[in-house]
Design a protein around this motif. Sequence first.
Motif, PDB file in Angstrom:
ATOM      1  N   THR A   1       0.766  -1.154  -0.109  1.00 39.33           N
ATOM      2  CA  THR A   1      -0.080   0.188   0.111  1.00 39.33           C
ATOM      3  C   THR A   1       0.898   1.327   0.073  1.00 39.33           C
ATOM      4  O   THR A   1       1.755   1.322   0.927  1.00 39.33           O
ATOM      5  N   PHE A   2       0.494   2.188  -0.884  1.00 36.16           N
ATOM      6  CA  PHE A   2       1.240   3.695  -0.912  1.00 36.16           C
ATOM      7  C   PHE A   2       0.276   4.693  -0.807  1.00 36.16           C
ATOM      8  O   PHE A   2      -1.012   4.421  -1.402  1.00 36.16           O
ATOM      9  N   GLN A   3       0.685   5.569   0.027  1.00 35.93           N
ATOM     10  CA  GLN A   3      -0.136   6.802   0.130  1.00 35.93           C
ATOM     11  C   GLN A   3       0.656   7.808  -1.026  1.00 35.93           C
ATOM     12  O   GLN A   3       2.075   7.821  -1.112  1.00 35.93           O
ATOM     13  N   VAL A   4      -0.168   8.665  -1.563  1.00 31.09           N
ATOM     14  CA  VAL A   4       0.562   9.911  -2.526  1.00 31.09           C
ATOM     15  C   VAL A   4       0.471  11.095  -1.962  1.00 31.09           C
ATOM     16  O   VAL A   4      -0.770  11.851  -1.919  1.00 31.09           O
ATOM     17  N   TRP A   5       1.364  11.736  -1.247  1.00 30.73           N
ATOM     18  CA  TRP A   5       1.379  12.754  -0.627  1.00 30.73           C
ATOM     19  C   TRP A   5       1.317  14.305  -1.659  1.00 30.73           C
ATOM     20  O   TRP A   5       2.192  14.076  -2.607  1.00 30.73           O
ATOM     21  N   PRO A   6       0.962  15.186  -1.401  1.00 27.46           N
ATOM     22  CA  PRO A   6       0.349  15.699  -0.152  1.00 27.46           C
ATOM     23  C   PRO A   6      -1.372  15.286  -0.155  1.00 27.46           C
ATOM     24  O   PRO A   6      -1.766  15.117  -1.118  1.00 27.46           O
ATOM     25  N   PRO A   7      -2.016  15.518   1.257  1.00 28.72           N
ATOM     26  CA  PRO A   7      -3.479  15.097   1.021  1.00 28.72           C
ATOM     27  C   PRO A   7      -4.115  16.515   0.617  1.00 28.72           C
ATOM     28  O   PRO A   7      -3.617  17.597   0.525  1.00 28.72           O
ATOM     29  N   LEU A   8      -5.333  16.379   0.192  1.00 29.56           N
ATOM     30  CA  LEU A   8      -6.092  17.490  -0.150  1.00 29.56           C
ATOM     31  C   LEU A   8      -7.482  17.499   0.855  1.00 29.56           C
ATOM     32  O   LEU A   8      -8.297  16.615   0.548  1.00 29.56           O
TER      33      LEU A   8
END
Length: 205
Positions: free
Chosen positions: A70-77
């Motif tokens: 699992t990957f998060q793609v930063w930044p959040p919005l």
Amino acid sequence: MDLAEDIEVPGWLFVPKGMDDEQRNEWVSTVLDDLIGKEGWDGEPITKDEALEVLTAGIAESDTADSIATFQVWPPLAGDIATCHIGLYPSADMPDWIDSDAIVHRFDAPYIGPGVQCSTKREVVNDDGPNVPLAGVHFVFDDGDSTLVVSVAEAYEPLTVYALRGAMALLATLRLVRSSDGKSFRSVEFDGVLEDSPWRFEESA
């Protein structure tokens, strides 16, 4: 699973699965140091509280997802973030990707083989303002027994567009090797797939 060559994809953060409390605290502390103060979508620096909230949600999602990475793609919005899952599943359990509501096109990955790109778009009605466009993309590869799925999960469309560039870079180098015998995963052709170019989100973003 490995990469044929080292790549640096801006904003992509691997979220480990199954950490104990000590590992979790150490990982969060290390990652927070890198994230706090980075520029967000609004041009303002990311705060500790914002980063901690998104990281905590990412850990929970990674732990409960049936994916192998699992990957998060930063930044959040506005508290939302693009997420990419990589999963390997029995082919017999998979839906009919060709006969679905998605826009489906052929997609080839150099170290995996031929597959399909399944793109979805929809709008959520917002009574207080403009409707919210959502989009997601699944890259699917089947070797006849197992199916490799690299998914940019449905999110606010600008987040998906941003993440899609990194997903393409990942797929250009991704390899899947079976640990028991070192055999590489190689997919076979899907039947009935359109040959023209994949749907470009940028056209409507």
